[in-house]
Design a protein around this motif. Sequence first.
Motif, mmCIF file in Angstrom:
data_model
loop_
_atom_site.group_PDB
_atom_site.id
_atom_site.type_symbol
_atom_site.label_atom_id
_atom_site.label_comp_id
_atom_site.label_asym_id
_atom_site.label_seq_id
_atom_site.Cartn_x
_atom_site.Cartn_y
_atom_site.Cartn_z
ATOM 1 N N PRO A 61 61.529 30.343 28.878
ATOM 2 C CA PRO A 61 60.165 31.366 29.315
ATOM 3 C C PRO A 61 59.171 30.480 30.513
ATOM 4 N N THR A 62 59.147 31.041 31.883
ATOM 5 C CA THR A 62 58.162 30.779 32.363
ATOM 6 C C THR A 62 56.649 30.841 31.763
ATOM 7 N N PRO A 63 55.460 30.093 30.722
ATOM 8 C CA PRO A 63 54.217 30.535 31.244
ATOM 9 C C PRO A 63 53.365 31.596 32.316
ATOM 10 N N THR A 64 52.871 32.521 32.192
ATOM 11 C CA THR A 64 51.640 33.184 32.732
ATOM 12 C C THR A 64 50.203 33.361 32.086
ATOM 13 N N VAL A 65 49.213 33.447 32.864
ATOM 14 C CA VAL A 65 48.815 34.096 32.161
ATOM 15 C C VAL A 65 48.176 36.169 32.942
ATOM 16 N N ASP A 66 47.495 36.721 31.674
ATOM 17 C CA ASP A 66 46.605 37.984 32.187
ATOM 18 C C ASP A 66 45.572 37.968 31.588
ATOM 19 N N ILE A 67 44.443 38.178 32.530
ATOM 20 C CA ILE A 67 43.188 38.870 32.076
ATOM 21 C C ILE A 67 42.580 39.971 32.396
ATOM 22 N N ILE A 68 42.008 41.049 31.690
ATOM 23 C CA ILE A 68 41.492 42.094 31.051
ATOM 24 C C ILE A 68 40.186 41.515 30.818
ATOM 25 N N ILE A 69 39.870 41.199 32.834
ATOM 26 C CA ILE A 69 38.453 41.196 32.641
ATOM 27 C C ILE A 69 37.155 43.389 33.175
ATOM 28 N N GLU A 70 35.913 42.877 31.588
ATOM 29 C CA GLU A 70 35.280 43.501 31.777
ATOM 30 C C GLU A 70 34.324 43.295 33.064
ATOM 31 N N LEU A 71 33.619 44.727 33.438
ATOM 32 C CA LEU A 71 32.757 43.934 34.802
ATOM 33 C C LEU A 71 31.433 44.848 34.042
ATOM 34 N N THR A 72 30.505 44.114 32.944
ATOM 35 C CA THR A 72 29.424 44.045 32.442
ATOM 36 C C THR A 72 27.938 44.382 33.410
ATOM 37 N N ASN A 73 28.407 44.513 34.625
ATOM 38 C CA ASN A 73 27.651 44.749 36.054
ATOM 39 C C ASN A 73 27.303 46.790 36.061
ATOM 40 N N ARG A 74 27.909 46.772 34.957
ATOM 41 C CA ARG A 74 28.356 48.168 35.669
ATOM 42 C C ARG A 74 28.240 49.251 34.177
ATOM 43 N N PRO A 75 27.727 50.289 34.421
ATOM 44 C CA PRO A 75 28.048 51.468 32.782
ATOM 45 C C PRO A 75 29.567 51.262 32.541
ATOM 46 N N ARG B 214 31.202 49.030 30.927
ATOM 47 C CA ARG B 214 31.932 47.984 31.410
ATOM 48 C C ARG B 214 33.686 48.265 31.968
ATOM 49 N N PRO B 215 33.341 49.132 32.938
ATOM 50 C CA PRO B 215 34.899 48.694 33.454
ATOM 51 C C PRO B 215 35.900 47.576 33.498
ATOM 52 N N ILE B 216 37.478 48.094 33.668
ATOM 53 C CA ILE B 216 38.191 46.713 33.648
ATOM 54 C C ILE B 216 38.501 46.443 35.001
#
Length: 143
Positions: A6-20, A22-24
């Motif tokens: 398998p080919t290695p990948t990454v996924d990043i769930i980014i929480e935006l902390t400067n918004r009410p 914390r949307p992703i």
Amino acid sequence: MAYRNPTPTVDIIIELTNRPGRPIILIERQNEPFGWAVPGGFVDYGESVETAARREAKEETSLEVELIEQFYVYSDPSRDPRQHTMSVVFIATATGEPKAADDAKNLALFESWQIPQDLCFDHDRILRDYLQYRHYGIRPRVK
């Protein structure tokens, strides 16, 4: 005997902390498969998964992220229609104004109840697992 891995990948769930709330951040893919996705991509040869996650987040959202934790590894052979990939998923935080770049056609911020239906790959499962973890503290179980 030739080995296929398998080919290695990454996924990043980014929480935006400067918004009410914390949307992703989700990106709308510019290349096939089309649809919404968690920011991420392939790990380059000689690169750690942590470095790849920071690089991919910067390339696709124009934000520097802080990796908070390694969330889970997703490796179902059918998770990516292009080839067998194995993704290390991180939860990260960021502040600032995200801007779509690289192979992200667009991006948007989503609260947990607004997640779009047309997600690529297995990102519906990843986000379902993430929301269960965020709301109830339950991590995904090995299947």
